[in-house]
Design an enzyme around this catalytic site. Structure first.
Site, PDB file in Angstrom:
ATOM      1  N   ASP A 268     -13.488  -2.796 -34.921  1.00  0.00           N
ATOM      2  CA  ASP A 268     -13.972  -2.245 -33.568  1.00  0.00           C
ATOM      3  C   ASP A 268     -15.266  -2.429 -33.370  1.00  0.00           C
ATOM      4  OD1 ASP A 268     -14.118  -1.010 -36.276  1.00  0.00           O
ATOM      5  OD2 ASP A 268     -14.459   1.095 -35.517  1.00  0.00           O
ATOM      6  N   ASP A 292      -3.753  -9.901 -32.587  1.00  0.00           N
ATOM      7  CA  ASP A 292      -3.215  -9.893 -31.071  1.00  0.00           C
ATOM      8  C   ASP A 292      -3.885  -9.004 -30.202  1.00  0.00           C
ATOM      9  OD1 ASP A 292      -0.837 -10.107 -29.622  1.00  0.00           O
ATOM     10  OD2 ASP A 292       0.520  -8.794 -30.495  1.00  0.00           O
TER      11      ASP A 292
END
Ligand code: NAP
Length: 407
Positions: A268, A292
């Site tokens: 994050d 991804d």
């Protein structure tokens, strides 16, 4: 027909006219594949004057294969890709929440294409949503064969999900409600290590500044956290001379001139770091799902998915493909941006050692962008008239020919 040979100890043996497999793909696949193959052919002709060229072998997969063979990925196609060793593919449709398993994931696992390599850099002229897109020059090494993409999952009301819930309830006193679907996240030492090793080898060969291990190990300690530990381990055990950890480096920055700094970031945080400290990051090694997400976000900073290339590379086989999917709303309209697949072709040329043609191809694409010759994805941001997908290909070829040295 000459196929690429794989020889023990010597790597790939590339003939002057290798047969390379191509999958057109679904949706925008046929448009971008046609355009990309024509620019790759032109780059070879200009670089090698006929001494080197590619014999293209069509491989059926996806909707086209289903129509003619009744299977989305027939065994014959797998055999062809195996014979070719190196291939390029357009995007393939994967239904959500039903239907068959991802063909992309199947191909990556079948050929053990364990590194999904996705370079992201800025081309002057491309519109970007950030102030300094030129700071972006990263390359993502995403683990490609395990993690939540392994396909080990069961629908909430299946007998398998029920058995798994019962097992963990009886053995670990973990009680999940009957409406819980189950997925398994395998992350192994062997697969993590070989991925990080590939990223480190790339960083050393290409004189990059740092390698960042991106993980969510604070929460998923024994999968993502283990990935981080194994990443540091392979750097320390196999690349001690060439690398230094960020922790060591910060104690005495002057001491480690020329060494590659190994750092890690929690996922994050990394998503904000790529915006706030873009220039601090270089090579990224990460797990499958993180990679991804991260590569689409990186691509968005420098113009979007239409220009984001990739390669799925193992120790033997390689299949190059764009980061994006089939963009079904543009299927058959000749409006998609083919740059992502063209640049995947450029990566493929470098992979087989044909860097002269790769340089010519990359330079011609950059020249088109410098003059803002773009397809609709970028033209709509620049508020200019777009080129069609095929016209962009013609523009790139025109620019290659214009630069051809006199013979
Ligand atoms: P997508 O196909 O990547 O498209 C998302 C959006 O990105 C498009 O609507 C378009 O944005 C833009 N875009 C992507 N490629 C572009 C191009 N070449 N030129 C211009 N714009 C482009 O993602 P998706 O809609 O989520 O997925 C569609 C299908 O593709 C799904 O079945 C998915 O499973 C599959 N998929 C396959 C692969 C693969 O084969 N490796 C990878 C990802 C997804 P705008 O709408 O803003 O114009």
């Amino acid at each position: 027909m000459s196929y690429i040979k794989v020889s023990e100890g010597k790597g790939l043996e590339i003939p002057n006219n290798p047969t390379i497999g191509y999958i057109e793909g679904d949706g925008i696949g046929p448009d971008i594949t046609k355009s990309s193959i024509s620019v790759i052919n032109a780059s070879l002709e200009i670089a090698y004057n006929g001494d080197r060229n590619i014999v293209w072998e069509k491989v059926l997969a996806g909707e086209e294969a289903m129509e003619s063979t009744g299977k989305h990925l027939p065994q014959e196609s797998l055999d062809q890709l195996k014979k070719c060793v190196v291939s390029i593919k357009g995007p393939l449709t994967t239904p959500i929440g039903r239907g068959f398993r991802s063909l992309n994931v199947t191909l990556r696992q079948y050929f053990d294409l364990y590194a999904n390599i996705r370079p992201v850099k800025f081309f002057p002229g491309v519109p970007s949503p950030v102030k300094n897109p030129e700071k972006m020059n990263m390359i993502v090494f995403r683990e490609n064969t395990e993690d939540l993409y392994s396909g080990i999952e069961w629908k909430y009301d299946s007998p398998e999900a029920s058995m798994v819930r019962k097992f963990i309830s009886e053995n670990f006193s973990i009680n999940l409600t009957d409406d819980t679907g189950i997925g398994i996240k395998p992350i192994s030492r062997f697969r993590s290590t070989r991925l990080v090793r590939k990223a480190l080898e790339y960083a050393i060969k290409n004189k990059r500044k740092n390698v960042t291990l991106v993980h969510k190990g604070n929460i998923m300690k024994f999968t993502e956290g283990a990935f981080k530990e194994w990443g540091y381990e392979v750097a320390a055990n196999e690349f001690k001379e060439q690398t230094v950890t960020e922790e060591e480096y910060l104690k005495e920055p002057g001491m480690y001139e020329g060494k590659i700094i190994i750092k890690d970031r929690i996922t994050d945080n990394m998503f904000q770091q790529i915006l706030t400290r873009t220039e601090d990051y270089d090579v990224i090694a990460t797990t499958n799902l993180n990679g991804d997400y991260l590569s689409d976000a990186l691509a968005a900073q420098v113009g979007g998915l239409g220009i984001a290339p990739g390669g799925n590379v193992g120790d033997i086989y390689a299949i190059f493909e764009a980061v994006h999917g089939t963009a079904p709303k543009y299927a058959g309209m000749d409006v998609a941006n083919p740059t992502s697949l063209m640049l995947s072709g450029e990566m493929m040329l470098r992979h087989i050692g044909w860097s002269e043609a790769a340089d010519i191809l990359e330079e011609a694409i950059m020249s088109a962008y410098r003059d803002q010759k773009v397809t609709q994805d970028l033209a709509r941001v620049l508020n200019i008239k777009p080129l069609k997908c095929s016209e962009f290909g013609e523009e790139v070829i025109k620019r290659m020919r214009a630069k051809k040295p006199e013979s």
